[in-house]
Write a protein that holds these residues in place. Structure first.
Motif, PDB file in Angstrom:
ATOM      1  N   LYS A   8       1.033  -1.240  -0.034  1.00 23.23           N
ATOM      2  CA  LYS A   8       0.281  -0.011   0.007  1.00 23.23           C
ATOM      3  C   LYS A   8       0.833   1.237  -0.001  1.00 23.23           C
ATOM      4  N   ARG A  36      -7.082  -6.677   0.146  1.00 25.04           N
ATOM      5  CA  ARG A  36      -6.641  -5.596   0.479  1.00 25.04           C
ATOM      6  C   ARG A  36      -7.266  -4.407   0.091  1.00 25.04           C
ATOM      7  N   THR A  40      -8.370  -1.742   2.797  1.00 17.55           N
ATOM      8  CA  THR A  40      -7.638  -0.353   2.778  1.00 17.55           C
ATOM      9  C   THR A  40      -8.597   0.737   2.361  1.00 17.55           C
TER      10      THR A  40
END
Lengths: 142, 142
Positions: A8, A36, A40
């Motif tokens: 990230k 993810r 996120t």
């Protein structure tokens, strides 16, 4: 080393593909990446293929699938770092990377994603996020 | 696929190590990385080792060498993404990563490098770059 890391960076996820793609690794990557994106809340995915000597139909399909999954989860996908030889082979093989945007390198990919996101928010009429991300506020009042 | 990609992101270079380190690959990486530091003029290198199951003395030495080379070229190195098991093994083996800073993930690594750079510029008395990078201007007048 049977897993491709998903990193990230700001509002993006970065995946650098360096290993030969096999079924299991590709499936694992799809799963990791979608997890993810959800955890996120990013709006962009950058896939770097600098290390790939060849993009065959399997890899092409995998990239398209990842782009489609990301799209459903509200994230755009950009493939970056394609070598000239890979581009030539792709066209010669008649493979089209359906629904995939490309950019020369990671930085241009990030610019592309940022611009795409801004336009999308403007199109949507400018919500809170547009204000927070410093959009110029030309929101169309609905 | 005998080359590990070096990606430029802002003022950093990012290297994600996913393959088994052999002599040739390690040497190639050192060369590519130093070339890119010089050609891009960045001040930070982030090495992601999320994909590594083990960091043995060879990999540890390679990381130290890369950090030392980068340092000479005015770039700090941060190793990120170390797995808990890798950290445990490192300590058990008595391996110290000489001259290497570590951070939990890429984003923290970027923060660490940005802070280190800012402090260095302040220490140097605040040159043009400090003003350009938005330092708070507490430069000591010499």
């Amino acid at each position: 080393m049977e897993r491709i890391p998903v990193l990230k960076i700001g509002d993006f996820l970065l995946v650098s593909i360096q290993v030969d793609m096999e079924d299991q690794i590709a499936l694992q990557l799809q799963e990791d990446l979608s997890d993810r994106i959800v955890s996120t809340g990013v709006h962009g995915v950058i896939i770097d293929i600098t290390a790939l000597d060849i993009v065959d139909s399997f890899v092409g399909r995998m990239l398209s699938t990842i782009a489609a999954i990301s799209k459903v989860l509200d994230a755009e996908t950009v493939v970056v770092g394609m070598r000239p030889a890979v581009a030539i082979t792709l066209v010669e093989l008649g493979l089209s990377l359906n629904g995939i945007r490309t950019a020369l390198n990671v930085e241009r990919g990030m610019e592309l994603l940022a611009r795409a996101r801004e336009e999308e928010l403007r199109f949507l009429g400018g919500d809170d996020e547009a204000a927070a991300s410093g959009s110029d506020g030309t929101a169309v009042t609905s």
